[in-house]
Write a protein that holds these residues in place. Structure first.
Motif, PDB file in Angstrom:
ATOM      1  N   ASP A 178       0.708  -1.156   0.012  1.00 37.61           N
ATOM      2  CA  ASP A 178      -0.031  -0.152   0.098  1.00 37.61           C
ATOM      3  C   ASP A 178       0.979   1.009  -0.013  1.00 37.61           C
ATOM      4  OD1 ASP A 178      -1.901   2.306   0.922  1.00 37.61           O
ATOM      5  OD2 ASP A 178      -3.242   0.573   1.056  1.00 37.61           O
ATOM      6  N   ASP A 179       0.588   2.414  -0.761  1.00 36.98           N
ATOM      7  CA  ASP A 179       1.415   3.422  -0.633  1.00 36.98           C
ATOM      8  C   ASP A 179       1.310   4.327   0.439  1.00 36.98           C
ATOM      9  OD1 ASP A 179      -1.145   3.831  -1.812  1.00 36.98           O
ATOM     10  OD2 ASP A 179      -0.763   5.718  -2.817  1.00 36.98           O
ATOM     11  N   SER A 180       0.150   4.069   1.196  1.00 36.48           N
ATOM     12  CA  SER A 180      -0.035   4.828   2.370  1.00 36.48           C
ATOM     13  C   SER A 180       0.839   4.365   3.490  1.00 36.48           C
ATOM     14  CB  SER A 180      -1.499   5.033   2.909  1.00 36.48           C
ATOM     15  OG  SER A 180      -1.669   5.447   4.150  1.00 36.48           O
ATOM     16  N   SER A 181       1.815   5.208   3.867  1.00 36.49           N
ATOM     17  CA  SER A 181       2.666   4.690   5.036  1.00 36.49           C
ATOM     18  C   SER A 181       1.675   4.592   6.449  1.00 36.49           C
ATOM     19  CB  SER A 181       3.736   5.573   5.369  1.00 36.49           C
ATOM     20  OG  SER A 181       3.533   6.848   5.478  1.00 36.49           O
ATOM     21  N   THR A 182       0.869   5.411   6.473  1.00 37.62           N
ATOM     22  CA  THR A 182      -0.128   5.467   7.806  1.00 37.62           C
ATOM     23  C   THR A 182      -0.796   3.998   7.668  1.00 37.62           C
ATOM     24  OG1 THR A 182      -0.391   7.742   7.933  1.00 37.62           O
ATOM     25  CG2 THR A 182      -1.974   6.574   8.803  1.00 37.62           C
ATOM     26  N   LEU A 183      -1.527   3.618   6.548  1.00 38.82           N
ATOM     27  CA  LEU A 183      -2.160   2.565   6.566  1.00 38.82           C
ATOM     28  C   LEU A 183      -1.289   1.025   6.820  1.00 38.82           C
ATOM     29  CD1 LEU A 183      -4.954   1.134   6.029  1.00 38.82           C
ATOM     30  CD2 LEU A 183      -4.568   0.733   3.659  1.00 38.82           C
ATOM     31  N   ARG A 184      -0.302   1.121   6.254  1.00 41.11           N
ATOM     32  CA  ARG A 184       0.657   0.208   6.437  1.00 41.11           C
ATOM     33  C   ARG A 184       1.194  -0.046   8.045  1.00 41.11           C
ATOM     34  NH1 ARG A 184       3.889   2.334   2.094  1.00 41.11           N
ATOM     35  NH2 ARG A 184       5.445   2.764   3.554  1.00 41.11           N
ATOM     36  N   PRO A 222     -12.672   3.630   4.418  1.00 40.51           N
ATOM     37  CA  PRO A 222     -12.127   3.220   5.561  1.00 40.51           C
ATOM     38  C   PRO A 222     -12.860   1.952   6.098  1.00 40.51           C
ATOM     39  CG  PRO A 222     -13.706   5.139   5.673  1.00 40.51           C
ATOM     40  CD  PRO A 222     -13.710   4.683   4.230  1.00 40.51           C
ATOM     41  N   PHE A 223     -12.280   1.333   6.881  1.00 43.57           N
ATOM     42  CA  PHE A 223     -12.762   0.205   7.472  1.00 43.57           C
ATOM     43  C   PHE A 223     -12.294  -0.012   8.757  1.00 43.57           C
ATOM     44  CE2 PHE A 223      -8.958  -1.047   4.827  1.00 43.57           C
ATOM     45  CZ  PHE A 223      -8.126  -1.311   5.704  1.00 43.57           C
ATOM     46  N   SER A 224     -12.906  -0.610   9.706  1.00 40.90           N
ATOM     47  CA  SER A 224     -12.932  -0.789  11.117  1.00 40.90           C
ATOM     48  C   SER A 224     -11.752  -1.747  11.325  1.00 40.90           C
ATOM     49  CB  SER A 224     -13.924  -1.123  11.846  1.00 40.90           C
ATOM     50  OG  SER A 224     -14.286  -2.459  11.591  1.00 40.90           O
ATOM     51  N   PRO A 225     -10.863  -1.810  12.467  1.00 41.01           N
ATOM     52  CA  PRO A 225     -10.046  -2.864  12.795  1.00 41.01           C
ATOM     53  C   PRO A 225     -10.609  -4.202  12.607  1.00 41.01           C
ATOM     54  CG  PRO A 225      -9.651  -0.986  14.154  1.00 41.01           C
ATOM     55  CD  PRO A 225     -11.038  -0.547  13.214  1.00 41.01           C
ATOM     56  N   GLU A 226     -11.983  -4.294  13.279  1.00 37.91           N
ATOM     57  CA  GLU A 226     -12.601  -5.617  13.419  1.00 37.91           C
ATOM     58  C   GLU A 226     -12.929  -5.942  12.139  1.00 37.91           C
ATOM     59  OE1 GLU A 226     -12.925  -3.115  16.948  1.00 37.91           O
ATOM     60  OE2 GLU A 226     -13.998  -2.607  14.941  1.00 37.91           O
ATOM     61  N   HIS A 227     -13.011  -5.203  11.073  1.00 37.35           N
ATOM     62  CA  HIS A 227     -13.589  -5.680   9.869  1.00 37.35           C
ATOM     63  C   HIS A 227     -12.303  -6.308   9.107  1.00 37.35           C
ATOM     64  CE1 HIS A 227     -15.227  -5.034   5.512  1.00 37.35           C
ATOM     65  NE2 HIS A 227     -15.740  -6.339   5.885  1.00 37.35           N
ATOM     66  N   ILE A 228     -11.182  -5.644   9.086  1.00 39.96           N
ATOM     67  CA  ILE A 228     -10.159  -6.186   8.563  1.00 39.96           C
ATOM     68  C   ILE A 228      -9.491  -7.503   9.155  1.00 39.96           C
ATOM     69  CG2 ILE A 228      -8.478  -4.641   9.740  1.00 39.96           C
ATOM     70  CD1 ILE A 228      -7.528  -5.747   6.417  1.00 39.96           C
TER      71      ILE A 228
END
Length: 180
Positions: A15-21, A111-117
């Motif tokens: 993923d290109d987003s360092s925050t998402l990674r 966006p997704f929740s931590p629970e969903h991922i």
């Protein structure tokens, strides 16, 4: 429980987003999974998969150096044993079915929740484990096939989700139904 069940999933994040990674890194490690690598783009994906041998790749659809669907197709063609969870912020409703047709085992919209991922990763990992357990069982058969006494019926599994096809196939095989 066998050795396949005991080890955590090995994941690669693209993923290109360092925050998402960073968020995925923390979530997945806290859940007990093993993060084997991170990439900010798709240029080195095939090399990383060959070298790091992940079980699951979390793959962003919109990367600065490649189209996620094209990368998914190439990855699925060369490493079909690796499950891919496609991640996107796109609102294109066709993308989920395109990803499934291209071999995605899971799909997440930002966006997704931590629970969903975690639920999606868990579902994909369970399907992988069932599939590997079945493959190991089949490999121990003398001819690599279930015997007629073991397989009482045959079934065809049809679903647009690779995860569901693997999961249903593994469940059917587990109860001695041969998946054609």
């Amino acid at each position: 429980m066998n050795a396949i069940d005991e080890r955590p999933a090995r994941l690669l994040i693209v993923d290109d987003s360092s925050t998402l990674r960073a968020v995925l890194r923390v979530l997945l490690r806290d859940e007990g999974h093993q993060l084997v690598g991170e990439l900010p783009g798709g240029a080195r994906l095939m090399q990383a998969v060959a070298q790091l041998r992940p079980d699951i790749v979390c793959l962003d659809y919109n990367l600065p150096d490649g189209n996620g669907l094209d990368l998914l197709k190439a990855l699925h063609a060369s490493h079909p044993e690796v499950a891919v969870v496609m991640i996107t912020g796109s609102e294109d409703v066709r993308l989920e079915s395109q990803a499934a047709e291209s071999g995605a085992a899971g799909f997440l919209r930002k966006p997704f929740s931590p629970e969903h991922i975690l639920a999606v990763i868990d579902q994909v990992w369970r399907a992988q484990l069932l599939f590997r357990r079945h493959r190991a069982k089949r490999a121990t058969a003398p001819d690599g096939q279930l015997s007629l006494q073991q397989a009482r019926a045959r079934a065809v599994v049809v679903d647009d989700s690779a995860t569901m096809r693997q999961l249903l196939g593994a469940i059917l095989e587990h109860v001695n139904v041969e998946v054609a």
